[in-house]
Design an enzyme around this catalytic site. Structure first.
Site, mmCIF file in Angstrom:
data_model
loop_
_atom_site.group_PDB
_atom_site.id
_atom_site.type_symbol
_atom_site.label_atom_id
_atom_site.label_comp_id
_atom_site.label_asym_id
_atom_site.label_seq_id
_atom_site.Cartn_x
_atom_site.Cartn_y
_atom_site.Cartn_z
ATOM 1 N N SER A 186 -9.401 35.907 10.930
ATOM 2 C CA SER A 186 -9.108 36.802 9.806
ATOM 3 C C SER A 186 -10.181 36.698 8.714
ATOM 4 O O SER A 186 -10.877 35.686 8.592
ATOM 5 C CB SER A 186 -7.754 36.423 9.208
ATOM 6 O OG SER A 186 -7.821 35.100 8.731
ATOM 7 N N CYS A 245 -9.009 43.024 17.512
ATOM 8 C CA CYS A 245 -9.687 43.277 16.236
ATOM 9 C C CYS A 245 -10.271 44.688 16.181
ATOM 10 O O CYS A 245 -10.435 45.253 15.109
ATOM 11 C CB CYS A 245 -10.756 42.232 15.984
ATOM 12 S SG CYS A 245 -11.769 41.967 17.417
ATOM 13 N N LYS A 261 -12.729 24.589 18.419
ATOM 14 C CA LYS A 261 -11.333 24.452 17.971
ATOM 15 C C LYS A 261 -10.585 25.747 18.270
ATOM 16 O O LYS A 261 -10.779 26.761 17.612
ATOM 17 C CB LYS A 261 -11.238 24.168 16.466
ATOM 18 C CG LYS A 261 -9.819 23.678 16.142
ATOM 19 C CD LYS A 261 -9.388 23.867 14.721
ATOM 20 C CE LYS A 261 -8.834 25.207 14.385
ATOM 21 N NZ LYS A 261 -7.613 25.595 15.114
HETATM 22 P P1 NAD Z 1 -6.914 33.140 11.548
HETATM 23 O O1 NAD Z 1 -8.050 33.490 10.697
HETATM 24 O O2 NAD Z 1 -5.634 32.771 10.914
HETATM 25 O O3 NAD Z 1 -7.270 31.909 12.506
HETATM 26 C C1 NAD Z 1 -8.465 31.871 13.232
HETATM 27 C C2 NAD Z 1 -8.867 30.425 13.407
HETATM 28 O O4 NAD Z 1 -9.102 29.861 12.121
HETATM 29 C C3 NAD Z 1 -7.820 29.553 14.091
HETATM 30 O O5 NAD Z 1 -8.462 28.644 14.961
HETATM 31 C C4 NAD Z 1 -7.189 28.812 12.924
HETATM 32 O O6 NAD Z 1 -6.652 27.562 13.258
HETATM 33 C C5 NAD Z 1 -8.360 28.660 11.978
HETATM 34 N N1 NAD Z 1 -7.953 28.505 10.588
HETATM 35 C C6 NAD Z 1 -6.836 29.001 9.990
HETATM 36 N N2 NAD Z 1 -6.778 28.605 8.705
HETATM 37 C C7 NAD Z 1 -7.876 27.837 8.471
HETATM 38 C C8 NAD Z 1 -8.369 27.122 7.337
HETATM 39 N N3 NAD Z 1 -7.706 27.116 6.184
HETATM 40 N N4 NAD Z 1 -9.537 26.446 7.467
HETATM 41 C C9 NAD Z 1 -10.195 26.435 8.644
HETATM 42 N N5 NAD Z 1 -9.754 27.062 9.755
HETATM 43 C C10 NAD Z 1 -8.623 27.766 9.675
HETATM 44 O O7 NAD Z 1 -6.787 34.353 12.526
HETATM 45 P P2 NAD Z 1 -5.751 34.497 13.711
HETATM 46 O O8 NAD Z 1 -4.429 34.743 13.104
HETATM 47 O O9 NAD Z 1 -5.878 33.343 14.618
HETATM 48 O O10 NAD Z 1 -6.322 35.794 14.458
HETATM 49 C C11 NAD Z 1 -6.111 37.061 14.001
HETATM 50 C C12 NAD Z 1 -7.303 37.552 13.212
HETATM 51 O O11 NAD Z 1 -8.517 37.393 13.940
HETATM 52 C C13 NAD Z 1 -7.230 39.029 12.918
HETATM 53 O O12 NAD Z 1 -7.484 39.253 11.566
HETATM 54 C C14 NAD Z 1 -8.322 39.640 13.782
HETATM 55 O O13 NAD Z 1 -8.882 40.815 13.340
HETATM 56 C C15 NAD Z 1 -9.303 38.583 13.874
HETATM 57 N N6 NAD Z 1 -10.111 38.728 15.090
HETATM 58 C C16 NAD Z 1 -11.380 39.202 14.976
HETATM 59 C C17 NAD Z 1 -12.162 39.380 16.100
HETATM 60 C C18 NAD Z 1 -13.582 39.859 15.994
HETATM 61 O O14 NAD Z 1 -14.327 39.709 16.931
HETATM 62 N N7 NAD Z 1 -14.007 40.438 14.914
HETATM 63 C C19 NAD Z 1 -11.673 39.054 17.347
HETATM 64 C C20 NAD Z 1 -10.381 38.577 17.442
HETATM 65 C C21 NAD Z 1 -9.611 38.405 16.290
#
Ligand code: NAD
Length: 503
Positions: A250, A307, A196
């Site tokens: 996140s 990140c 997804k």
């Molecule tokens: P996010 O957590 O909002 O979304 C990530 C994914 O989770 C998306 O596919 C989203 O649709 C899904 N999601 C959102 N809400 C959900 C829910 N309630 N239930 C299930 N799935 C849900 O993060 P983002 O805004 O897409 O990305 C930014 C974040 O990702 C930052 O905090 C960043 O640090 C992190 N990140 C981490 C890494 C790593 O390798 N550690 C890499 C890239 C990004």
């Protein structure tokens, strides 16, 4: 291969793709592109212009059920899960080749979708993703299982088996690369996958599912459900027939996945969450110019939507003023521009909501008394997109929100320290532990302090060092498990211990 690519030729191709239906917009389930069961669609917006460029199928729980059933059927059928590793290798390497063949198309999709500079999509995102797929393809037939030292009266084997149906939920900052970091090892181990992508960035995920079929992946082994987190994402997290859930995103959502697992079938959950990378610069660093360049690139690359962004510049008080001046000079050369222009080094933030969030952190920094040395505002309003100038704060205390919370934008916080003890204390004063950098010419200091900093990735005299051979992931609330390297296979396999009594 040489390319005669120009900004004009790339823009012409992007225009052609958007006008002629060359943007993938359907779910990919059981080997076919299909509409969402509900028939619903959502807008795909180009963050560089704020314009809608396509309509994307909005998958929800019903589509997730269809995709998980297809993945399970494919797994049980065994065409992929029982394929000889040397043949699985060929398919993954063919997929890597196809990604390279379609590199320009994939790069354009990525840039249109998330606003990152096209030069980076072409030079970094697509080649690194293809390289990842090839690396795991190559690994398929080079990993051996173990025979236990069980003595003459028993034969003990320790073997790795595919775990079954893997769900991968990924973010929007490196959509293709994050997907490949999951797909490479998951598929190499013989699993079926439901991917997804983030709702902000579905395009390359949908396209590589088609390429995977062309490469020879059997139907149902890779399914892609575009859709929103609280619907499609939650349905995967709660699904009783998903064996393993891998996530990058996140911390808030990562914690939800742990709950989903506990409320459903105790599926394995592996999380890569945020970071607040400390970039510690000592006055005995041999190359302060290089350190300043990395300090700026480390926070402004990919608009700071990384990140591991080096968001906390922790610099020794003896060189702080001089060092910040050097960082400002580099920041000046990284002003935002049209993401589709090959000369652009910093593009647009992914969406308006995220831009507002970044701007609210800049306001919080000002309110808490930090000094803006450059940037600090939205720019290029006439382009219609979501651009924020590279922003450097000085006079930051590590307790301030801009030093504690992940901004995920081009905002650097400068903090000073007196000695190594204070530097380590500040570096570790964070809920995160994804990565850290140390700049020093003293090798003993580098090794001793690297051991004391709580982070999964330590970079000495560089930012973001490493390649596919190095594991990637975090300590503390940055997550668990590792992507990349052979260690990633731990997430996608179960260990079976077989004891054969020979008496
Ligand atoms: P996010 O957590 O909002 O979304 C990530 C994914 O989770 C998306 O596919 C989203 O649709 C899904 N999601 C959102 N809400 C959900 C829910 N309630 N239930 C299930 N799935 C849900 O993060 P983002 O805004 O897409 O990305 C930014 C974040 O990702 C930052 O905090 C960043 O640090 C992190 N990140 C981490 C890494 C790593 O390798 N550690 C890499 C890239 C990004």
């Amino acid at each position: 291969m040489t390319h005669s690519r120009t900004t004009a030729s790339l823009k012409a191709r992007a225009e052609e793709m958007t006008q002629s239906g060359g943007i993938p917009g359907k779910l990919f389930i059981d080997g076919k592109s299909v509409d969402a069961a509900s028939g619903k669609l959502f807008d795909c917006i180009n963050p560089g212009t704020g314009q809608v460029i396509a309509q994307i199928a909005e998958g929800d729980a019903e589509d997730v059920n269809r995709a998980v059933s297809a993945a399970r059927r494919a797994f049980e059928k065994g065409q992929w899960s029982n394929m000889a590793p040397k043949d699985r290798k060929k398919v993954l390497i063919r997929l890597a080749d196809l990604m390279e063949k379609h590199a320009e198309e994939l790069a354009i999709l990525e840039t249109l979708d998330v606003g990152k500079p096209i030069g980076d999509s072409l030079a970094v995102d697509v080649p690194s993703s293809a390289n990842c797929m090839r690396w795991y393809g190559e690994a398929c037939d080079k990993i051996y299982d173990e025979v236990a030292p069980s003595g003459p009266n028993a034969f003990g084997t320790i073997t790795r088996e595919a775990i079954g149906v893997v769900a991968a939920v990924v973010p929007w900052n490196f959509p293709l690369l994050m997907a490949c970091w999951k797909l490479g090892p998951a598929l190499a181990a013989g699993n079926s996958v439901v991917l997804k992508p983030a709702e902000q960035s579905p395009l390359t995920a949908l396209r590589i599912a088609e390429l995977a079929m062309e490469a020879g992946l059997p139907e149902g082994v890779l399914n892609v459900v575009s859709g929103f987190g609280p619907t499609a994402g939650q349905a995967l997290g709660m699904h009783m027939d998903v064996d393993c859930l891998v996530f990058t995103g996140s911390g808030e959502v990562g914690k939800l996945f742990l709950q989903y697992s506990g409320k459903s079938n105790m599926k394995r959950v592996w999380l890569e969450c945020g970071g607040k990378t400390p970039n510690v610069v000592f006055d005995d660093c041999h190359d302060l110019k290089k350190a300043a360049e990395h300090a700026a690139i480390g926070i402004f690359y990919n608009q700071g939507e990384v990140c591991t962004a080096a968001s906390r510049l922790i610099v020794q008080d003896t060189i702080k003023d001089q060092f910040v001046e050097e960082v400002l000079k580099v920041a000046e050369t990284m002003q935002p521009g049209d993401p589709m222009d090959l000369d652009t080094t910093m593009g647009a933030l992914v969406e308006e909501k995220h831009m507002e969030r970044v701007l609210s952190y800049i306001q919080a920094g000002k309110d808490e008394g930090a000094t803006v040395r450059c940037g600090g505002e939205r720019v290029l309003l006439n382009q219609g997109g979501y651009y924020v100038a590279p922003t450097v704060f000085d006079g930051v205390k590590n307790s301030m929100r801009i030093a504690q919370e992940e901004i995920f934008g081009p905002v650097l916080s400068t903090i000073t320290f007196k000695d190594a003890e204070e530097a380590v204390a500040i570096a570790n004063d964070s809920i995160f532990g994804l990565a850290a950098c140390l700049w020093t010419g003293d090798v003993n200091k580098a090794i001793k302090l690297s051991r004391r900093i709580r982070a999964g990735n330590m970079w000495v005299n560089c930012w973001d060092g490493g390649d596919m051979t190095m594991p990637f992931g975090g300590f503390k609330q940055s997550g668990n498990g590792r992507d990349k390297s052979l260690h990633a296979l731990d997430k996608y396999t179960e260990i079976k211990a077989t004891w054969i009594d020979l008496t």
